[in-house]
Design a protein around this motif. Structure first.
Motif, PDB file in Angstrom:
ATOM      1  N   GLY A  98     -66.763  44.675   3.429  1.00 61.69           N
ATOM      2  CA  GLY A  98     -67.980  44.314   3.276  1.00 61.69           C
ATOM      3  C   GLY A  98     -68.789  44.779   2.366  1.00 61.69           C
ATOM      4  N   ASP A  99     -68.486  45.624   1.510  1.00 63.14           N
ATOM      5  CA  ASP A  99     -69.208  46.171   0.543  1.00 63.14           C
ATOM      6  C   ASP A  99     -68.456  46.475  -0.668  1.00 63.14           C
ATOM      7  N   TYR A 100     -68.773  45.793  -1.872  1.00 67.70           N
ATOM      8  CA  TYR A 100     -67.811  45.797  -3.284  1.00 67.70           C
ATOM      9  C   TYR A 100     -67.352  47.054  -3.496  1.00 67.70           C
ATOM     10  N   ASP A 101     -68.197  47.965  -3.662  1.00 68.50           N
ATOM     11  CA  ASP A 101     -67.991  49.642  -3.893  1.00 68.50           C
ATOM     12  C   ASP A 101     -66.867  50.125  -3.311  1.00 68.50           C
ATOM     13  N   GLU A 102     -67.189  49.821  -1.825  1.00 64.83           N
ATOM     14  CA  GLU A 102     -66.257  50.559  -0.966  1.00 64.83           C
ATOM     15  C   GLU A 102     -64.778  49.822  -0.914  1.00 64.83           C
ATOM     16  N   ALA A 103     -64.873  48.507  -1.225  1.00 71.01           N
ATOM     17  CA  ALA A 103     -63.588  47.898  -1.038  1.00 71.01           C
ATOM     18  C   ALA A 103     -62.899  48.040  -2.690  1.00 71.01           C
ATOM     19  N   ASN A 104     -63.708  48.434  -3.430  1.00 70.47           N
ATOM     20  CA  ASN A 104     -62.915  48.894  -4.905  1.00 70.47           C
ATOM     21  C   ASN A 104     -62.342  50.193  -4.608  1.00 70.47           C
ATOM     22  N   ASP A 105     -63.205  51.095  -4.080  1.00 68.35           N
ATOM     23  CA  ASP A 105     -62.585  52.631  -3.721  1.00 68.35           C
ATOM     24  C   ASP A 105     -61.441  52.582  -2.790  1.00 68.35           C
ATOM     25  N   CYS A 106     -61.338  51.772  -1.703  1.00 76.00           N
ATOM     26  CA  CYS A 106     -60.387  51.674  -0.864  1.00 76.00           C
ATOM     27  C   CYS A 106     -58.922  51.074  -1.513  1.00 76.00           C
ATOM     28  N   ALA A 107     -59.041  49.902  -2.185  1.00 77.06           N
ATOM     29  CA  ALA A 107     -58.276  49.357  -3.031  1.00 77.06           C
ATOM     30  C   ALA A 107     -57.362  50.347  -3.928  1.00 77.06           C
ATOM     31  N   GLN A 108     -58.160  50.932  -4.718  1.00 77.46           N
ATOM     32  CA  GLN A 108     -57.602  52.319  -5.502  1.00 77.46           C
ATOM     33  C   GLN A 108     -57.045  53.343  -4.719  1.00 77.46           C
ATOM     34  N   GLU A 109     -57.507  53.721  -3.659  1.00 75.74           N
ATOM     35  CA  GLU A 109     -56.892  54.720  -2.968  1.00 75.74           C
ATOM     36  C   GLU A 109     -55.551  54.312  -2.287  1.00 75.74           C
ATOM     37  N   ALA A 110     -55.566  52.919  -2.153  1.00 70.29           N
ATOM     38  CA  ALA A 110     -54.372  52.322  -1.360  1.00 70.29           C
ATOM     39  C   ALA A 110     -53.115  52.231  -2.419  1.00 70.29           C
ATOM     40  N   PHE A 111     -53.513  52.010  -3.731  1.00 72.94           N
ATOM     41  CA  PHE A 111     -52.525  51.917  -4.836  1.00 72.94           C
ATOM     42  C   PHE A 111     -52.050  53.505  -4.972  1.00 72.94           C
ATOM     43  N   ILE A 112     -52.900  54.380  -4.912  1.00 70.42           N
ATOM     44  CA  ILE A 112     -52.752  55.858  -5.154  1.00 70.42           C
ATOM     45  C   ILE A 112     -51.598  56.329  -4.286  1.00 70.42           C
ATOM     46  N   LYS A 113     -52.010  55.847  -2.977  1.00 64.02           N
ATOM     47  CA  LYS A 113     -51.078  56.177  -1.502  1.00 64.02           C
ATOM     48  C   LYS A 113     -49.802  55.567  -2.132  1.00 64.02           C
TER      49      LYS A 113
ATOM     50  N   TYR B 281     -49.864  46.138   2.133  1.00 65.33           N
ATOM     51  CA  TYR B 281     -51.048  45.783   2.842  1.00 65.33           C
ATOM     52  C   TYR B 281     -51.236  46.925   4.241  1.00 65.33           C
ATOM     53  N   ARG B 282     -50.233  47.175   4.688  1.00 61.00           N
ATOM     54  CA  ARG B 282     -50.345  48.269   5.725  1.00 61.00           C
ATOM     55  C   ARG B 282     -51.014  49.427   5.042  1.00 61.00           C
ATOM     56  N   ILE B 283     -50.878  49.924   4.015  1.00 60.67           N
ATOM     57  CA  ILE B 283     -51.457  51.110   3.357  1.00 60.67           C
ATOM     58  C   ILE B 283     -52.945  50.838   3.267  1.00 60.67           C
ATOM     59  N   ALA B 284     -53.164  49.666   2.535  1.00 60.48           N
ATOM     60  CA  ALA B 284     -54.620  49.220   2.482  1.00 60.48           C
ATOM     61  C   ALA B 284     -55.404  49.086   3.801  1.00 60.48           C
TER      62      ALA B 284
END
Length: 198
Positions: A50-65, A84-87
């Protein structure tokens, strides 16, 4: 004489082929996977957070993982399901962290107008009804965010991302029957909340 296993090796343009190429040292192969899935992963994270910056952080973190854990991808499911499971797990961890809860509590003191809502699914707003569309999008967004996390997760994966029940079960780690019942409850709640809007 042709080899019967010629087609057994996935092509480099498939997800499996790109994973294999990355494992063999071709760093650009993972870049291709990121470009292919970045919008879908971000959209899913945005609907969860529900937050643009938080979503961006989570998406980046998911790709790093995913990049760091690529050797853990066994191919039992599609690469997209694994990603998707990681994200989803990244978003869930962020949502339950004390830091995030404190951040959301601080933000709740500042009320946001509907104009602050960012429409990430379609930026081509109709010139005839831009205000109405923005208001509807904001109402839908608020309704989704009001769902309990378990319902929000499966509703986003099914109705926004278009995953099958089996894929959602694989992503979330719950039985397909449980997935279906959570989706049904989530949809019913959304219908009730949005009956005056849509």
């Amino acid at each position: 004489m042709s080899n019967g296993n010629v087609n057994a090796t996935p092509g480099v343009d498939t997800d499996e082929g790109l994973v294999m190429a990355f494992r063999l040292g071709q760093g650009s192969a993972f870049d291709t996977l990121v470009l292919k899935y970045k919008d879908r992963v971000f959209n899913m994270c945005y609907r969860m957070m529900g937050d643009y910056d938080e979503a961006n952080d989570c998406a980046q973190e998911a790709f790093i993982k995913a990049c760091r854990g690529i050797d853990g991808f066994r191919g039992d499911s599609a690469f997209s399901t694994w990603l998707y499971r990681i994200a989803v797990n990244t978003c869930k961890s962020r949502l339950t962290s004390l830091k995030y809860l404190f951040f959301k509590r601080m933000l709740s003191t500042n009320t946001q107008d509907d104009d602050d809502f960012r429409d990430i699914s379609d930026e081509r707003l109709s010139p005839e009804h831009p205000l109405r569309k923005r208001q509807q999008d904001a109402a839908i967004h608020r309704a989704i965010m009001s769902l309990p996390l378990q319902q929000r997760t499966v509703v986003v994966l099914r109705d926004i991302e278009g995953l099958s029940y089996e894929e959602i079960a694989s992503v979330t780690g719950v039985r397909p029957g449980t997935v279906k019942s959570r989706i049904a409850r989530g949809r019913e709640t959304l219908r009730e909340k949005l009956k005056d809007v849509l």
